[in-house]
Design an enzyme around this catalytic site. Sequence first.
Site, PDB file in Angstrom:
ATOM      1  N   ASN A  29      26.883  18.082  48.866  1.00  0.00           N
ATOM      2  CA  ASN A  29      26.894  19.258  47.990  1.00  0.00           C
ATOM      3  C   ASN A  29      27.132  20.486  48.866  1.00  0.00           C
ATOM      4  O   ASN A  29      26.230  20.919  49.579  1.00  0.00           O
ATOM      5  CB  ASN A  29      25.535  19.342  47.270  1.00  0.00           C
ATOM      6  CG  ASN A  29      25.365  20.638  46.491  1.00  0.00           C
ATOM      7  OD1 ASN A  29      26.327  21.365  46.266  1.00  0.00           O
ATOM      8  ND2 ASN A  29      24.144  20.931  46.092  1.00  0.00           N
TER       9      ASN A  29
ATOM     10  N   LYS B 291      27.494  23.463  48.037  1.00  0.00           N
ATOM     11  CA  LYS B 291      26.934  24.696  47.453  1.00  0.00           C
ATOM     12  C   LYS B 291      27.997  25.809  47.514  1.00  0.00           C
ATOM     13  O   LYS B 291      29.176  25.520  47.421  1.00  0.00           O
ATOM     14  CB  LYS B 291      25.648  25.090  48.158  1.00  0.00           C
ATOM     15  CG  LYS B 291      24.662  23.918  48.262  1.00  0.00           C
ATOM     16  CD  LYS B 291      23.283  24.347  48.613  1.00  0.00           C
ATOM     17  CE  LYS B 291      22.430  23.113  48.889  1.00  0.00           C
ATOM     18  NZ  LYS B 291      21.018  23.377  48.873  1.00  0.00           N
TER      19      LYS B 291
ATOM     20  N   HIS C 286      20.884  20.519  39.295  1.00  0.00           N
ATOM     21  CA  HIS C 286      20.390  20.793  40.648  1.00  0.00           C
ATOM     22  C   HIS C 286      19.250  21.809  40.570  1.00  0.00           C
ATOM     23  O   HIS C 286      19.271  22.706  39.727  1.00  0.00           O
ATOM     24  CB  HIS C 286      21.538  21.329  41.515  1.00  0.00           C
ATOM     25  CG  HIS C 286      21.166  21.396  42.964  1.00  0.00           C
ATOM     26  ND1 HIS C 286      20.451  22.440  43.487  1.00  0.00           N
ATOM     27  CD2 HIS C 286      21.391  20.534  43.990  1.00  0.00           C
ATOM     28  CE1 HIS C 286      20.252  22.216  44.776  1.00  0.00           C
ATOM     29  NE2 HIS C 286      20.816  21.068  45.110  1.00  0.00           N
TER      30      HIS C 286
ATOM     31  N   GLU D  24      18.589  24.342  42.224  1.00  0.00           N
ATOM     32  CA  GLU D  24      19.012  25.752  42.306  1.00  0.00           C
ATOM     33  C   GLU D  24      19.524  26.250  40.954  1.00  0.00           C
ATOM     34  O   GLU D  24      19.354  27.413  40.605  1.00  0.00           O
ATOM     35  CB  GLU D  24      20.067  25.916  43.417  1.00  0.00           C
ATOM     36  CG  GLU D  24      19.426  25.832  44.794  1.00  0.00           C
ATOM     37  CD  GLU D  24      20.294  25.254  45.881  1.00  0.00           C
ATOM     38  OE1 GLU D  24      21.534  25.223  45.741  1.00  0.00           O
ATOM     39  OE2 GLU D  24      19.728  24.814  46.907  1.00  0.00           O
TER      40      GLU D  24
ATOM     41  N   GLU E 132      15.313  14.829  44.207  1.00  0.00           N
ATOM     42  CA  GLU E 132      15.325  15.883  45.215  1.00  0.00           C
ATOM     43  C   GLU E 132      14.060  16.724  45.092  1.00  0.00           C
ATOM     44  O   GLU E 132      14.009  17.652  44.273  1.00  0.00           O
ATOM     45  CB  GLU E 132      16.537  16.790  45.007  1.00  0.00           C
ATOM     46  CG  GLU E 132      17.860  16.096  45.098  1.00  0.00           C
ATOM     47  CD  GLU E 132      18.964  17.058  45.520  1.00  0.00           C
ATOM     48  OE1 GLU E 132      19.534  16.846  46.592  1.00  0.00           O
ATOM     49  OE2 GLU E 132      19.229  18.031  44.795  1.00  0.00           O
TER      50      GLU E 132
ATOM     51  N   GLY F 286      16.773  22.364  51.602  1.00  0.00           N
ATOM     52  CA  GLY F 286      17.157  23.501  52.443  1.00  0.00           C
ATOM     53  C   GLY F 286      16.013  24.061  53.269  1.00  0.00           C
ATOM     54  O   GLY F 286      16.125  25.148  53.847  1.00  0.00           O
TER      55      GLY F 286
ATOM     56  N   SER G 185      16.953  17.914  52.754  1.00  0.00           N
ATOM     57  CA  SER G 185      16.998  17.972  54.222  1.00  0.00           C
ATOM     58  C   SER G 185      17.327  16.624  54.874  1.00  0.00           C
ATOM     59  O   SER G 185      16.775  16.283  55.922  1.00  0.00           O
ATOM     60  CB  SER G 185      15.693  18.548  54.780  1.00  0.00           C
ATOM     61  OG  SER G 185      15.510  19.874  54.309  1.00  0.00           O
TER      62      SER G 185
HETATM   63  C1  PEP Z   1      20.913  19.787  48.032  1.00  0.00           C
HETATM   64  O1  PEP Z   1      21.374  20.906  47.912  1.00  0.00           O
HETATM   65  O2  PEP Z   1      21.083  18.968  47.119  1.00  0.00           O
HETATM   66  C2  PEP Z   1      20.173  19.450  49.245  1.00  0.00           C
HETATM   67  C3  PEP Z   1      19.528  18.324  49.273  1.00  0.00           C
HETATM   68  O3  PEP Z   1      20.192  20.380  50.251  1.00  0.00           O
HETATM   69  P1  PEP Z   1      19.650  20.162  51.759  1.00  0.00           P
HETATM   70  O4  PEP Z   1      20.200  18.839  52.244  1.00  0.00           O
HETATM   71  O5  PEP Z   1      20.182  21.322  52.532  1.00  0.00           O
HETATM   72  O6  PEP Z   1      18.159  20.130  51.696  1.00  0.00           O
END
Ligand code: PEP
Length: 251
Positions: free
Chosen positions: A9, A11, A95, A97, A167, A173, A213
Amino acid sequence: MRKKIIAGNWKMNNDISGSINLITELKKGLNEKTNATVIVCPPFTSLETAQTLLKDSTIKYGAQNMYYEESGAFTGEISPLMLKSLGCDYVIIGHSERRTIFNESDELINKKIKSAIKNNLIPIFCIGETLEEREKGITFDICERQVRNGLEGISETELDNLIIAYEPVWAIGTGKTATSQQAEEVHLFIRNLIEKMYSKSLAEKIIIQYGGSVKPENAKELLSQPNIDGALVGGACLKADSFLKIIEAAN
Ligand code: PEP
């Protein structure tokens, strides 16, 4: 045996030239014998670039969001038909976000999932608890609510290809990863929930990715858990070498 699916992703990162560079490096570095399905999800503005560069590649691509209507007066939105016309196979929906910054509700997410399926896009349906919810001990309740509401009114056959991405919001992040035991426990819970809601055969075949992460250093441990079928990667997918190492860890 479920095939591992590793999705990146991006973003809101990479303009056209950044996208060309990243996709070109991924194509160059990808071991074509990898056992995993590899997906990139660039911003809308780079989907045409992905379409051109990935024409003859095994790398798939998708979008990070969409609206549920097919066309009309929805200024600033992108429809599933538009994504299909750009050759997308996948779309990330729900997601964290989008849920937190853009106030997306379970109800809206449900409409988007239905619309994606109707238009032959495979949803990567994201769920997960916040830190506060984990500390209150309600992780399973939150995940159950999100899965039940997100899949409300969707039949088993329609779920043939849908991917769930667990997630934990506190791990996105932040550099904080769920331990492989913490992640596995929720993945197993989700799989059992799918069995209760639908059937054992769907539960056995549905792909449940972990996201939060994921990086080359922890990918192998996470991906070796019996109920973790892949990863949704944010930060670490923006550099070809780290994304390629995560793909390698899926083998
Ligand atoms: C994501 O945006 O779905 C995600 C898991 O981000 P990150 O790997 O940076 O934690």
